[in-house]
Design an enzyme around this catalytic site. Structure first.
Site, PDB file in Angstrom:
ATOM      1  N   ALA A  67       0.849  -1.187   0.000  1.00  0.00           N
ATOM      2  CA  ALA A  67       0.000   0.000   0.000  1.00  0.00           C
ATOM      3  C   ALA A  67       0.887   1.241   0.000  1.00  0.00           C
ATOM      4  CB  ALA A  67      -0.911  -0.008   1.225  1.00  0.00           C
ATOM      5  N   GLY A 110      -0.521  -4.801   0.336  1.00  0.00           N
ATOM      6  CA  GLY A 110      -1.732  -4.617  -0.451  1.00  0.00           C
ATOM      7  C   GLY A 110      -1.680  -5.327  -1.787  1.00  0.00           C
ATOM      8  N   GLU A 113      -2.651  -8.784  -1.100  1.00  0.00           N
ATOM      9  CA  GLU A 113      -4.089  -8.866  -0.874  1.00  0.00           C
ATOM     10  C   GLU A 113      -4.878  -8.680  -2.171  1.00  0.00           C
ATOM     11  OE1 GLU A 113      -4.588  -7.655   3.753  1.00  0.00           O
ATOM     12  OE2 GLU A 113      -3.887  -6.066   2.410  1.00  0.00           O
ATOM     13  N   GLU A 133       3.348  -6.056   6.940  1.00  0.00           N
ATOM     14  CA  GLU A 133       2.727  -4.946   7.663  1.00  0.00           C
ATOM     15  C   GLU A 133       3.198  -4.834   9.119  1.00  0.00           C
ATOM     16  OE1 GLU A 133      -0.247  -5.787   4.334  1.00  0.00           O
ATOM     17  OE2 GLU A 133       1.190  -6.902   5.542  1.00  0.00           O
TER      18      GLU A 133
END
Length: 257
Positions: A67, A110, A113, A133
């Site tokens: 992300a 991200g 994901e 993360e």
């Protein structure tokens, strides 16, 4: 930010589309606007162009390296709960057609994901995967702690998430995160998408929903749903065409009816 410029959309034959993430200066990191734009684009391609399969990949050597750290740095608890990405991730996961992730380079946070939101993934032999993360004092928040253990089991998912370590493509193939390793992931993804696009589109969409139910419902409820949809498909024009084409030893021409 003009998020449209960070997503390259191409139309191929047989109602197949590719979505190329294009933020090379950030290793294709995903921010809120880009995730929402991916969801919007998928829905638009299904609605406007009757897309039968979509391939998601990253331009210039990386799938998506997480992300956007700058966004996370200023994110408050209230903003996290109300983040537009929450609904966007759900829309991506619940889209009615197959999504194929074609992975090169880094697929982290991200990006990982996003892969997990697709129906399956293929990868370059040198691709790198991870959910790092916890190294930033946070945790996966878009399916990493929920979808990944359903895919590879709690113990393996725990190792990935708790250590935040980078995993090899060969390990991800062994664990079932990716279905195969190849040298030209985009071409292989296009080949697989072409095979999908030849089949009955309504049957594919219902099979996808039934497959998703297999990890979201109890066994009996999912089995009952599967049989109901199977029975529904028995009345379609595509079933008649598929059977006729098989008997006549020709390629079926499906209409989605």
């Amino acid at each position: 930010m003009q998020h449209q410029q960070f997503l390259k959309v191409e139309s191929l034959e047989n109602n197949i589309f590719t979505l190329g993430i294009n933020r090379p200066e950030r290793k294709n990191a995903l921010n809120t606007a880009l995730v929402v734009h991916i969801a919007d684009t998928i829905e638009q391609l299904i609605s406007d162009h009757t897309a039968k399969a979509i391939i998601i990949y990253g331009l210039q050597g990386n799938f998506a390296a997480g992300a956007d750290i700058d966004e996370i740095a200023t994110l408050s608890p209230k903003q996290a709960l109300l983040d537009a990405r929450v609904a966007a991730w759900m829309r991506i996961r619940q889209c009615s057609i197959p999504l194929i992730a074609a992975v090169e380079g880094y697929c982290l946070g991200g990006g990982m994901e996003l892969l997990l939101s697709c129906d399956f993934a293929i990868a370059d032999k040198n691709a790198k995967f991870g959910l790092p993360e916890v190294k930033l004092g946070i945790m996966p928040g878009a399916g990493g702690t929920q979808i990944l253990p359903r895919l590879i089991g709690k113990n393996r998912a725990a190792r990935m998430i708790y250590t935040g370590e980078i995993m090899s493509a060969s390990t991800m193939a062994e664990w079932g995160v990716v279905t195969e390793l190849c040298d030209d992931v985009l071409e292989q993804a296009k080949s697989i998408a072409t095979k999908i696009a030849r089949n009955a589109p309504f049957a594919i969409s219902q099979a996808k929903r039934s497959l998703n139910n297999s990890v979201e419902m109890g066994l009996e409820a999912a089995m009952n749903y599967e049989r109901q949809v199977f029975s529904l498909l028995a009345s379609t024009e595509d079933k008649k065409e598929g059977i006729a084409a098989f008997k006549q030893k020709r390629h079926a021409v499906f209409t989605g009816q």
